[in-house]
Design a protein around this motif. Structure first.
Motif, PDB file in Angstrom:
ATOM      1  N   HIS A   1       0.901 -14.185  -3.582  1.00 21.30           N
ATOM      2  CA  HIS A   1       1.826 -13.330  -3.443  1.00 21.30           C
ATOM      3  C   HIS A   1       1.362 -12.064  -4.024  1.00 21.30           C
ATOM      4  CE1 HIS A   1       3.912 -14.228  -7.026  1.00 21.30           C
ATOM      5  NE2 HIS A   1       3.660 -15.686  -6.725  1.00 21.30           N
ATOM      6  N   CYS A   2       0.890 -12.057  -5.129  1.00 24.73           N
ATOM      7  CA  CYS A   2       0.602 -10.931  -5.730  1.00 24.73           C
ATOM      8  C   CYS A   2      -0.828 -10.193  -5.270  1.00 24.73           C
ATOM      9  CB  CYS A   2       0.166 -11.201  -7.040  1.00 24.73           C
ATOM     10  SG  CYS A   2       1.706 -11.544  -8.265  1.00 24.73           S
ATOM     11  N   ARG A   3      -1.458 -11.155  -4.711  1.00 24.85           N
ATOM     12  CA  ARG A   3      -2.847 -10.487  -4.006  1.00 24.85           C
ATOM     13  C   ARG A   3      -2.527  -9.666  -2.675  1.00 24.85           C
ATOM     14  NH1 ARG A   3      -5.240 -12.224   0.089  1.00 24.85           N
ATOM     15  NH2 ARG A   3      -4.296 -14.302   0.182  1.00 24.85           N
ATOM     16  N   ILE A   4      -1.434 -10.288  -2.071  1.00 22.01           N
ATOM     17  CA  ILE A   4      -1.015  -9.685  -0.840  1.00 22.01           C
ATOM     18  C   ILE A   4      -0.373  -8.563  -0.902  1.00 22.01           C
ATOM     19  CG2 ILE A   4       0.180 -10.119   1.337  1.00 22.01           C
ATOM     20  CD1 ILE A   4      -0.207 -13.150   0.885  1.00 22.01           C
ATOM     21  N   CYS A   5       0.438  -8.575  -2.129  1.00 24.23           N
ATOM     22  CA  CYS A   5       1.486  -7.455  -2.242  1.00 24.23           C
ATOM     23  C   CYS A   5       0.444  -6.431  -2.813  1.00 24.23           C
ATOM     24  CB  CYS A   5       2.439  -7.884  -3.435  1.00 24.23           C
ATOM     25  SG  CYS A   5       3.801  -6.719  -3.784  1.00 24.23           S
ATOM     26  N   ALA A   6      -0.487  -6.634  -3.761  1.00 21.25           N
ATOM     27  CA  ALA A   6      -1.492  -5.517  -4.229  1.00 21.25           C
ATOM     28  C   ALA A   6      -2.201  -4.814  -2.966  1.00 21.25           C
ATOM     29  CB  ALA A   6      -2.523  -6.267  -5.382  1.00 21.25           C
ATOM     30  N   GLU A   7      -2.480  -5.786  -1.981  1.00 22.95           N
ATOM     31  CA  GLU A   7      -3.234  -5.038  -0.894  1.00 22.95           C
ATOM     32  C   GLU A   7      -2.210  -4.124   0.092  1.00 22.95           C
ATOM     33  OE1 GLU A   7      -4.661  -8.442   1.305  1.00 22.95           O
ATOM     34  OE2 GLU A   7      -6.144  -8.885  -0.431  1.00 22.95           O
ATOM     35  N   ALA A   8      -1.022  -4.491   0.126  1.00 20.58           N
ATOM     36  CA  ALA A   8      -0.197  -3.720   0.686  1.00 20.58           C
ATOM     37  C   ALA A   8       0.258  -2.179  -0.017  1.00 20.58           C
ATOM     38  CB  ALA A   8       1.209  -4.625   1.101  1.00 20.58           C
ATOM     39  N   CYS A   9       0.378  -2.636  -1.382  1.00 18.80           N
ATOM     40  CA  CYS A   9       0.798  -1.449  -2.253  1.00 18.80           C
ATOM     41  C   CYS A   9      -0.577  -0.137  -2.111  1.00 18.80           C
ATOM     42  CB  CYS A   9       0.975  -1.769  -3.480  1.00 18.80           C
ATOM     43  SG  CYS A   9       2.487  -2.721  -3.934  1.00 18.80           S
ATOM     44  N   HIS A  10      -1.710  -0.986  -2.228  1.00 19.10           N
ATOM     45  CA  HIS A  10      -2.885  -0.075  -2.064  1.00 19.10           C
ATOM     46  C   HIS A  10      -2.977   0.604  -1.013  1.00 19.10           C
ATOM     47  CE1 HIS A  10      -7.038   0.966  -3.283  1.00 19.10           C
ATOM     48  NE2 HIS A  10      -7.304   0.643  -1.843  1.00 19.10           N
ATOM     49  N   ARG A  11      -2.670  -0.254   0.304  1.00 18.85           N
ATOM     50  CA  ARG A  11      -2.793   0.549   1.561  1.00 18.85           C
ATOM     51  C   ARG A  11      -1.700   1.777   1.621  1.00 18.85           C
ATOM     52  NH1 ARG A  11      -3.633  -4.389   3.577  1.00 18.85           N
ATOM     53  NH2 ARG A  11      -1.406  -4.949   4.332  1.00 18.85           N
ATOM     54  N   CYS A  12      -0.458   1.426   1.138  1.00 21.69           N
ATOM     55  CA  CYS A  12       0.668   2.075   1.264  1.00 21.69           C
ATOM     56  C   CYS A  12       0.406   3.853   0.329  1.00 21.69           C
ATOM     57  CB  CYS A  12       1.933   1.751   0.724  1.00 21.69           C
ATOM     58  SG  CYS A  12       3.399   2.879   1.023  1.00 21.69           S
ATOM     59  N   ALA A  13      -0.226   3.320  -0.535  1.00 17.26           N
ATOM     60  CA  ALA A  13      -0.755   4.593  -1.589  1.00 17.26           C
ATOM     61  C   ALA A  13      -1.789   5.445  -0.682  1.00 17.26           C
ATOM     62  CB  ALA A  13      -1.398   4.061  -3.034  1.00 17.26           C
ATOM     63  N   ALA A  14      -2.804   4.793  -0.205  1.00 17.60           N
ATOM     64  CA  ALA A  14      -3.859   5.361   0.624  1.00 17.60           C
ATOM     65  C   ALA A  14      -3.084   6.159   1.898  1.00 17.60           C
ATOM     66  CB  ALA A  14      -4.848   4.389   1.186  1.00 17.60           C
TER      67      ALA A  14
END
Lengths: 140, 140, 140, 140
Positions: D116-129
């Motif tokens: 859940h942390c891995r998927i969330c990190a990816e979503a946060c990274h995409r949103c920042a981008a």
């Protein structure tokens, strides 16, 4: 004579087990309260504007009201989580102050015609000031 | 002697051009204020719980706090838009009262150990009561 | 052939350490996604309505849009916290379905004139159906 | 061959009567969607963290998750109101990008242990981008 108003959020902040050292608690409590005052006045003002006769003149006010309510709600909730390093909140609090100033200016233009805009402008102005005051107490 | 506390939302509701006839304004203002008090105490309580030593014991409290804050914020905002027929808010206000009662019960269990839970339980209890009182005044 | 759409929330729910037994995961994921679709369409629809020439005709639509966005956001977030007993969400999900149906009906009236109302009506209708479907899978 | 994924918010933005000239619609739609993806993953991740055995290690992650969800929800809704001058959103979008980066960094530290942390990190990274990409298209 004692002030009869109790500050719920001040009591909550005082009872937080992680005492916060990098922000002023008084300024923090005032800012959180001002944010939620603003959520209420901006939400109510937008709806009151929708019932005005000269609706076309209120469109910009409705938009700034709704955006300001959104940003104030998020800022109020982020600030109410007191276990954090408040340095991380600086950019959000600045965005909140800016949203409040924009909404205060917009509402002020209708303040003489509509009491809901006058009250909302005052709440937005107070919230912007509370954000500014809080920012001065946040140490990097 | 005059009451020194001003109710921003009461002033906002009074200045709404569409006078509302199917709800009691006093009960409405109190409910909106109670909802936003609850948003603040529940948000702050969840964060304070995260800093407690016996964190494992606070998980259920954190969850009910966060859910209660969410439902109270939505209910407070929906109620603050006073141009509506309040009959449409009955199911939401009931859901809000239920969320507040669940959170009051949960927080009450930790009230003797943690002041933040005690204060939050009281705010949730007051909000549930304000929802119940409002529901009685909404005519179908 | 593989399904090209990935469901972020389904992956999140699957990775939750507390497997949930009193709700159907597929129905839950669909309901959460539908709620956040609705938040987006209702928020955008209200703003689009504010730019329409016949603004006076859109006031009721703006109000139902804003209320629906609020209730869907709260419901989506409450449902996304999967460590809970979902029996506690029944009244909120019902309130959400009702808000979506009200908004779908209102938007549908403007669907032939305004594409944003047509799209929003469809999203509200889907969200109401997703709420109904989820409710059927929640065991008491 | 047709693109199978539909973008509800892109369709909503296209149907807005006030065509927006000071922002790129593609970048705007992507940013709004990324914000609401992040709301979902961050909300779900915080709750999943609460169910982890090593709960004490997840406290900081829960806090950044909850704050990120708050800021993304507000940003997503403000951006979805397309009748505005987007220059007014710059500070909020910057605050959102910063919140997403903080949350991506925090979640990334637990990514190998918790999906859940891995998927969330990816979503946060995409949103920042997506926030960064949007900011480049907003003309002052």
């Amino acid at each position: 004579m004692k002030e009869p108003t109790v500050s719920l959020i001040k009591d909550m902040l005082s009872s937080h087990p992680a005492g916060n050292s990098n922000v002023d608690m008084e300024a923090l409590a005032r800012c959180i309260e001002s944010c939620f005052d603003c959520v209420q006045t901006c939400t109510a003002c937008a709806d009151a504007c929708l019932s005005e006769d000269m609706l076309g003149d209120m469109v910009s006010c409705i938009r700034t009201d709704l955006d300001c309510a959104e940003v104030c709600a998020a800022t109020g909730k982020v600030l109410a989580r007191a276990g954090k390093d408040y340095a991380s909140t600086v950019d959000l609090v600045r965005a909140c102050a800016a949203a409040c100033r924009r909404c205060a200016e917009e509402c002020q233009q209708h303040a003489s015609a509509h009491d809901h805009c006058r009250i909302c402008a005052e709440a937005c102005h107070r919230c912007a000031a509370a954000c500014d005051a809080l920012l001065l107490t946040i140490s990097a």
